[in-house]
Scaffold this active site. Structure first.
Site, mmCIF file in Angstrom:
data_model
loop_
_atom_site.group_PDB
_atom_site.id
_atom_site.type_symbol
_atom_site.label_atom_id
_atom_site.label_comp_id
_atom_site.label_asym_id
_atom_site.label_seq_id
_atom_site.Cartn_x
_atom_site.Cartn_y
_atom_site.Cartn_z
ATOM 1 N N LYS A 144 -2.530 7.123 1.137
ATOM 2 C CA LYS A 144 -2.304 7.283 2.740
ATOM 3 C C LYS A 144 -1.269 8.453 2.806
ATOM 4 O O LYS A 144 0.008 8.078 2.894
ATOM 5 C CB LYS A 144 -1.999 6.029 3.345
ATOM 6 N N ARG B 117 0.742 -1.412 0.098
ATOM 7 C CA ARG B 117 0.082 -0.123 0.077
ATOM 8 C C ARG B 117 0.971 1.319 -0.073
ATOM 9 O O ARG B 117 0.655 2.007 -0.478
ATOM 10 C CB ARG B 117 -0.984 -0.139 1.072
ATOM 11 N N HIS C 296 9.537 18.854 -8.575
ATOM 12 C CA HIS C 296 10.782 18.655 -9.218
ATOM 13 C C HIS C 296 11.816 19.115 -8.354
ATOM 14 O O HIS C 296 13.123 18.629 -8.892
ATOM 15 C CB HIS C 296 10.497 19.487 -10.612
ATOM 16 N N GLU D 275 -15.785 6.735 5.836
ATOM 17 C CA GLU D 275 -15.022 6.134 6.743
ATOM 18 C C GLU D 275 -14.880 6.746 7.967
ATOM 19 O O GLU D 275 -15.225 8.070 8.080
ATOM 20 C CB GLU D 275 -13.649 5.489 6.421
HETATM 21 N N1 PXG Z 1 -9.004 4.947 7.194
HETATM 22 C C1 PXG Z 1 -7.996 5.780 7.276
HETATM 23 C C2 PXG Z 1 -8.252 7.376 7.186
HETATM 24 C C3 PXG Z 1 -6.617 5.431 8.384
HETATM 25 O O1 PXG Z 1 -5.893 6.268 8.554
HETATM 26 C C4 PXG Z 1 -7.899 3.143 8.516
HETATM 27 C C5 PXG Z 1 -8.867 3.641 7.682
HETATM 28 C C6 PXG Z 1 -7.522 1.558 8.685
HETATM 29 O O2 PXG Z 1 -6.542 1.170 7.619
HETATM 30 P P1 PXG Z 1 -5.725 0.122 8.347
HETATM 31 O O3 PXG Z 1 -4.782 -0.502 7.108
HETATM 32 O O4 PXG Z 1 -4.856 0.331 9.675
HETATM 33 O O5 PXG Z 1 -6.756 -1.251 8.677
HETATM 34 C C7 PXG Z 1 -6.556 4.118 8.567
HETATM 35 C C8 PXG Z 1 -5.624 3.778 9.270
HETATM 36 C C9 PXG Z 1 -3.540 5.699 15.002
HETATM 37 C C10 PXG Z 1 -3.411 4.671 13.649
HETATM 38 O O6 PXG Z 1 -2.727 5.573 15.748
HETATM 39 C C11 PXG Z 1 -4.397 4.959 12.547
HETATM 40 C C12 PXG Z 1 -4.369 4.260 11.491
HETATM 41 C C13 PXG Z 1 -3.270 3.221 11.417
HETATM 42 C C14 PXG Z 1 -2.502 2.816 12.491
HETATM 43 C C15 PXG Z 1 -2.458 3.745 13.728
HETATM 44 O O7 PXG Z 1 -4.789 6.464 14.985
HETATM 45 N N2 PXG Z 1 -5.152 4.266 10.468
#
Ligand code: PXG
Length: 298
Positions: free
Chosen positions: A149, A50, A103, A182
């Site tokens: 991300k 990812r 750039h 989300e």
């Molecule tokens: N949506 C968003 C906007 C995120 O930032 C997720 C969904 C869940 O994705 P994953 O791949 O982790 O299942 C995220 C991920 C924290 C923390 O400390 C937040 C995330 C990941 C790790 C830690 O708040 N967000």
């Protein structure tokens, strides 16, 4: 704490990035949040893939191969004797000028921080969480695609501020058409008439790795799961609701915009998934050390 920056390890005090880095000036970069459990990095390959996809989407060339980044993550865990914790992997556009043109940035930086994680209190998993829908609309996919991300999390930060003001821990963001996208750092699921539903990714969600694991677990247990376009109505009438994310794992939701979900307590399907996800995290992942040893057990 030892922090990896571009092939070298630095103490926390010396781990520094230039004020001319476009990661700071423009939020121009990408990142991953990864967990280590029991001396293993959970779903490391998926996170790396990812990261590389996010970088590709913003035309950022990571100056290391996927295998080299993987080794940097594992080595950072070893240097910090981290068996359990949180790994933040960051790639910035690098040092440029005060103009935004990428750039000017010749050398993207790769940073790995392996640390402890601030977990939600244990009671939250027993009692469930209250959340609200907020006015801040999730980024449109033609502006900044939520699948990326990126280091620019202001959209999510603004939604989190609304949750904070309302005295709740998470916010559900809707897309520009009003469909459920989300939360600020988690994907969302509901249960309705025995079927699991989660918004399709094109409604404006990150391709959550925990979301993928939950879909996989559900299928293994013959629990029907569908990607469904959801409105606030669907959330209000759900029998169960939960959030998924690397940090949060699986958190039951028992109240949305003041309406109790189901009986107002975590439901049976959610409870089962919480348990199964925990078991999976503790028995799979990329080993940090060649054998069972190593680490201080923190
Ligand atoms: N949506 C968003 C906007 C995120 O930032 C997720 C969904 C869940 O994705 P994953 O791949 O982790 O299942 C995220 C991920 C924290 C923390 O400390 C937040 C995330 C990941 C790790 C830690 O708040 N967000």
């Amino acid at each position: 704490m030892k922090i990896f920056i571009d092939g070298r390890f630095y103490s926390e005090q010396d781990a520094k990035i230039s004020v001319l880095d476009h990661g700071l000036l423009y939020g121009d970069g990408v990142f991953e949040g990864i967990r280590a459990y029991n001396g293993r990095v959970f779903k490391l390959r998926e996170h790396l893939e990812r990261l590389f996809d996010s970088a590709k989407a913003i035309a950022l060339t990571i100056p290391m191969s996927l295998e080299q980044v993987q080794e940097a993550v594992l080595e950072t865990c070893r240097q910090n004797e981290l068996r359990n914790g949180y790994i933040r992997l960051v790639v910035t556009r690098g040092v440029g000028t005060l103009g935004l043109d990428p750039h000017r940035c010749k050398n993207p930086s790769v940073i790995v921080i392996a640390s402890t994680i601030q977990l939600y209190p244990v009671e939250l998993y027993e009692k469930g969480m209250e959340i609200i829908t907020v006015a801040t609309t999730r980024n449109h996919h033609n502006a900044v695609n939520p699948a990326i991300k990126s280091l620019n999390y202001l959209n999510n930060v603004l939604a989190k501020i609304e949750a904070n003001v309302a005295g709740v821990k998470e916010a559900v963001m809707l897309n520009a058409e009003g469909f459920v996208a989300e939360c600020t750092g988690d994907n969302i699921f509901i249960v309705r008439r025995g079927v699991l539903h989660t918004p399709p990714l094109h409604t404006g969600a990150l391709y959550g790795i925990t979301r993928g694991v939950v879909i996989e677990l559900a299928r293994q247990h013959n629990l029907p799961v569908q990607e469904t376009t959801l409105t606030r109505y669907d959330l209000y009438v759900a029998e169960e609701c939960f959030l998924t994310g690397t940090g949060a794992e699986i958190v039951p939701v028992v109240r949305i915009d003041g309406r109790p979900i189901g009986d107002g307590v975590p439901g049976p399907i959610t409870r089962r998934l919480v348990q199964e996800y925990r078991e999976l995290t503790h028995r799979s992942g990329e080993p940090i050390w060649p054998e069972a040893g190593g680490g201080t057990g923190n």
